[in-house]
Design a protein around this motif. Structure first.
Motif, PDB file in Angstrom:
ATOM      1  N   SER A  34      51.008  51.079  52.307  1.00 21.86           N
ATOM      2  CA  SER A  34      50.549  49.862  51.635  1.00 21.86           C
ATOM      3  C   SER A  34      49.600  50.235  50.523  1.00 21.86           C
ATOM      4  O   SER A  34      48.888  51.231  50.604  1.00 21.86           O
ATOM      5  CB  SER A  34      49.837  48.945  52.631  1.00 21.86           C
ATOM      6  OG  SER A  34      50.693  48.543  53.673  1.00 21.86           O
ATOM      7  N   CYS A  35      49.587  49.406  49.501  1.00 22.20           N
ATOM      8  CA  CYS A  35      48.658  49.574  48.389  1.00 22.20           C
ATOM      9  C   CYS A  35      48.063  48.213  48.083  1.00 22.20           C
ATOM     10  O   CYS A  35      48.769  47.318  47.606  1.00 22.20           O
ATOM     11  CB  CYS A  35      49.362  50.142  47.169  1.00 22.20           C
ATOM     12  SG  CYS A  35      48.352  50.162  45.667  1.00 22.20           S
ATOM     13  N   ALA A  36      46.784  48.077  48.352  1.00 30.72           N
ATOM     14  CA  ALA A  36      46.091  46.816  48.112  1.00 30.72           C
ATOM     15  C   ALA A  36      45.307  46.904  46.814  1.00 30.72           C
ATOM     16  O   ALA A  36      44.530  47.840  46.617  1.00 30.72           O
ATOM     17  CB  ALA A  36      45.161  46.507  49.274  1.00 30.72           C
ATOM     18  N   ALA A  37      45.513  45.932  45.952  1.00 32.24           N
ATOM     19  CA  ALA A  37      44.833  45.892  44.665  1.00 32.24           C
ATOM     20  C   ALA A  37      43.722  44.849  44.684  1.00 32.24           C
ATOM     21  O   ALA A  37      43.870  43.784  45.273  1.00 32.24           O
ATOM     22  CB  ALA A  37      45.827  45.563  43.565  1.00 32.24           C
ATOM     23  N   SER A  38      42.643  45.166  44.034  1.00 31.59           N
ATOM     24  CA  SER A  38      41.532  44.224  43.945  1.00 31.59           C
ATOM     25  C   SER A  38      40.808  44.413  42.624  1.00 31.59           C
ATOM     26  O   SER A  38      40.986  45.419  41.938  1.00 31.59           O
ATOM     27  CB  SER A  38      40.566  44.411  45.111  1.00 31.59           C
ATOM     28  OG  SER A  38      39.994  45.705  45.073  1.00 31.59           O
ATOM     29  N   GLY A  39      40.013  43.446  42.286  1.00 28.55           N
ATOM     30  CA  GLY A  39      39.191  43.559  41.091  1.00 28.55           C
ATOM     31  C   GLY A  39      39.667  42.708  39.927  1.00 28.55           C
ATOM     32  O   GLY A  39      38.891  42.386  39.047  1.00 28.55           O
ATOM     33  N   ARG A  40      40.926  42.380  39.906  1.00 34.49           N
ATOM     34  CA  ARG A  40      41.443  41.520  38.841  1.00 34.49           C
ATOM     35  C   ARG A  40      42.829  41.054  39.233  1.00 34.49           C
ATOM     36  O   ARG A  40      43.431  41.573  40.169  1.00 34.49           O
ATOM     37  CB  ARG A  40      41.519  42.259  37.512  1.00 34.49           C
ATOM     38  CG  ARG A  40      42.459  43.455  37.489  1.00 34.49           C
ATOM     39  CD  ARG A  40      42.806  43.860  36.096  1.00 34.49           C
ATOM     40  NE  ARG A  40      43.561  42.810  35.433  1.00 34.49           N
ATOM     41  CZ  ARG A  40      43.675  42.704  34.127  1.00 34.49           C
ATOM     42  NH1 ARG A  40      43.082  43.571  33.325  1.00 34.49           N
ATOM     43  NH2 ARG A  40      44.406  41.741  33.596  1.00 34.49           N
ATOM     44  N   THR A  41      43.340  40.099  38.505  1.00 39.49           N
ATOM     45  CA  THR A  41      44.697  39.662  38.773  1.00 39.49           C
ATOM     46  C   THR A  41      45.691  40.689  38.286  1.00 39.49           C
ATOM     47  O   THR A  41      45.492  41.335  37.266  1.00 39.49           O
ATOM     48  CB  THR A  41      44.989  38.311  38.086  1.00 39.49           C
ATOM     49  OG1 THR A  41      46.356  37.956  38.358  1.00 39.49           O
ATOM     50  CG2 THR A  41      44.802  38.429  36.574  1.00 39.49           C
ATOM     51  N   PHE A  42      46.732  40.867  39.036  1.00 42.55           N
ATOM     52  CA  PHE A  42      47.773  41.809  38.668  1.00 42.55           C
ATOM     53  C   PHE A  42      49.039  41.098  38.218  1.00 42.55           C
ATOM     54  O   PHE A  42      50.113  41.695  38.237  1.00 42.55           O
ATOM     55  CB  PHE A  42      48.056  42.771  39.817  1.00 42.55           C
ATOM     56  CG  PHE A  42      47.131  43.939  39.811  1.00 42.55           C
ATOM     57  CD1 PHE A  42      45.877  43.826  40.364  1.00 42.55           C
ATOM     58  CD2 PHE A  42      47.488  45.129  39.230  1.00 42.55           C
ATOM     59  CE1 PHE A  42      44.991  44.893  40.345  1.00 42.55           C
ATOM     60  CE2 PHE A  42      46.624  46.205  39.202  1.00 42.55           C
ATOM     61  CZ  PHE A  42      45.372  46.082  39.767  1.00 42.55           C
ATOM     62  N   ARG A  43      48.838  39.875  37.795  1.00 42.75           N
ATOM     63  CA  ARG A  43      49.989  39.144  37.290  1.00 42.75           C
ATOM     64  C   ARG A  43      50.586  39.878  36.099  1.00 42.75           C
ATOM     65  O   ARG A  43      49.887  40.223  35.156  1.00 42.75           O
ATOM     66  CB  ARG A  43      49.592  37.736  36.875  1.00 42.75           C
ATOM     67  CG  ARG A  43      50.774  36.887  36.449  1.00 42.75           C
ATOM     68  CD  ARG A  43      50.373  35.453  36.209  1.00 42.75           C
ATOM     69  NE  ARG A  43      51.510  34.631  35.886  1.00 42.75           N
ATOM     70  CZ  ARG A  43      52.356  34.143  36.778  1.00 42.75           C
ATOM     71  NH1 ARG A  43      52.154  34.381  38.048  1.00 42.75           N
ATOM     72  NH2 ARG A  43      53.377  33.407  36.410  1.00 42.75           N
ATOM     73  N   GLY A  44      51.885  40.136  36.202  1.00 42.74           N
ATOM     74  CA  GLY A  44      52.577  40.830  35.126  1.00 42.74           C
ATOM     75  C   GLY A  44      52.530  42.342  35.217  1.00 42.74           C
ATOM     76  O   GLY A  44      53.168  43.023  34.423  1.00 42.74           O
ATOM     77  N   TYR A  45      51.817  42.871  36.177  1.00 41.75           N
ATOM     78  CA  TYR A  45      51.695  44.318  36.293  1.00 41.75           C
ATOM     79  C   TYR A  45      52.870  44.916  37.059  1.00 41.75           C
ATOM     80  O   TYR A  45      53.297  44.399  38.079  1.00 41.75           O
ATOM     81  CB  TYR A  45      50.402  44.695  37.013  1.00 41.75           C
ATOM     82  CG  TYR A  45      49.230  44.833  36.085  1.00 41.75           C
ATOM     83  CD1 TYR A  45      48.694  43.731  35.432  1.00 41.75           C
ATOM     84  CD2 TYR A  45      48.650  46.078  35.861  1.00 41.75           C
ATOM     85  CE1 TYR A  45      47.623  43.858  34.570  1.00 41.75           C
ATOM     86  CE2 TYR A  45      47.563  46.207  35.011  1.00 41.75           C
ATOM     87  CZ  TYR A  45      47.063  45.106  34.368  1.00 41.75           C
ATOM     88  OH  TYR A  45      45.999  45.238  33.521  1.00 41.75           O
ATOM     89  N   THR A  46      53.325  46.029  36.549  1.00 37.10           N
ATOM     90  CA  THR A  46      54.302  46.842  37.257  1.00 37.10           C
ATOM     91  C   THR A  46      53.561  47.827  38.154  1.00 37.10           C
ATOM     92  O   THR A  46      52.559  48.409  37.747  1.00 37.10           O
ATOM     93  CB  THR A  46      55.177  47.607  36.250  1.00 37.10           C
ATOM     94  OG1 THR A  46      56.072  46.674  35.618  1.00 37.10           O
ATOM     95  CG2 THR A  46      55.994  48.689  36.927  1.00 37.10           C
ATOM     96  N   MET A  47      54.073  47.999  39.350  1.00 39.23           N
ATOM     97  CA  MET A  47      53.456  48.913  40.299  1.00 39.23           C
ATOM     98  C   MET A  47      54.432  50.043  40.615  1.00 39.23           C
ATOM     99  O   MET A  47      55.654  49.856  40.554  1.00 39.23           O
ATOM    100  CB  MET A  47      53.103  48.180  41.595  1.00 39.23           C
ATOM    101  CG  MET A  47      52.236  46.954  41.402  1.00 39.23           C
ATOM    102  SD  MET A  47      50.579  47.343  40.821  1.00 39.23           S
ATOM    103  CE  MET A  47      49.891  48.110  42.280  1.00 39.23           C
ATOM    104  N   ALA A  48      53.873  51.189  40.955  1.00 37.94           N
ATOM    105  CA  ALA A  48      54.729  52.333  41.261  1.00 37.94           C
ATOM    106  C   ALA A  48      54.086  53.212  42.312  1.00 37.94           C
ATOM    107  O   ALA A  48      52.868  53.171  42.527  1.00 37.94           O
ATOM    108  CB  ALA A  48      55.006  53.146  40.004  1.00 37.94           C
TER     109      ALA A  48
END
Length: 124
Positions: free
Chosen positions: A21-35
Motif C-alpha cells: 500500500s502507498c498512502a499519500a498525504s499533504g495535498r490532493t492527488f487529483r490528476g496525479y499518476t502513481m507508480a
C-alpha cells in the motif's frame, strides 16, 4: 509538503503473495499518476507499474504482467500493488512515486514525489 508512505512489505516464500500500500498525504492527488518502482541491491531503480488518476490507464513492466495488479482508491489517497506468484528475483525495495500528470511514464526522473520504500524479500 507531500508524503508517500509505503507499507506491506515483508519476507515471503516463492509462490506467495503480498499486497503493498502507498498512502499519500499533504495535498490532493487529483490528476496525479502513481507508480511503483523497485530497486534490488547493486541494480538501478526500475519501473514496475503505473496507474493514472482515473485508473483507466495502466502500464506494466514485462516482469509484472500477469502476476502483479495495481489499483487505487482516490477517496483514501491510496495506491495498492497486489503481487502474486512471487519469485526470488522480485526481491527489492519497492517505492511508490507520484507525478503531476495524467500520463504514465517509466522514467524515475519524471516523478516528483517518492516514498521511503518497503522491503520485499522472496526466498526460494
Amino acid at each position: 509538503q507531500v508524503q508517500l508512505v509505503e507499507s506491506g512489505g515483508g519476507l515471503v516464500q516463492a509462490g506467495d503473495s503480498l499486497r503493498l500500500s502507498c498512502a499519500a498525504s499533504g495535498r490532493t492527488f487529483r490528476g496525479y499518476t502513481m507508480a511503483w518502482f523497485r530497486q534490488a541491491p547493486g541494480k538501478e531503480r526500475e519501473f514496475v507499474v503505473g496507474i493514472t488518476w482515473s485508473g483507466g490507464s495502466t502500464d506494466y513492466a514485462d516482469s509484472a504482467k500477469g502476476r502483479f495488479t495495481v489499483s487505487r482508491d482516490n477517496a483514501k489517497n491510496t495506491v495498492y500493488l497486489q503481487m502474486n506468484s512471487l519469485k526470488p528475483e522480485d526481491t527489492a525495495v519497492y517505492y511508490c512515486a507520484a507525478r503531476g500528470s495524467m500520463v504514465v511514464l517509466r522514467t524515475p526522473e519524471t516523478y516528483n514525489y517518492w516514498g521511503q520504500g518497503t522491503q520485499v524479500t522472496v526466498s526460494s
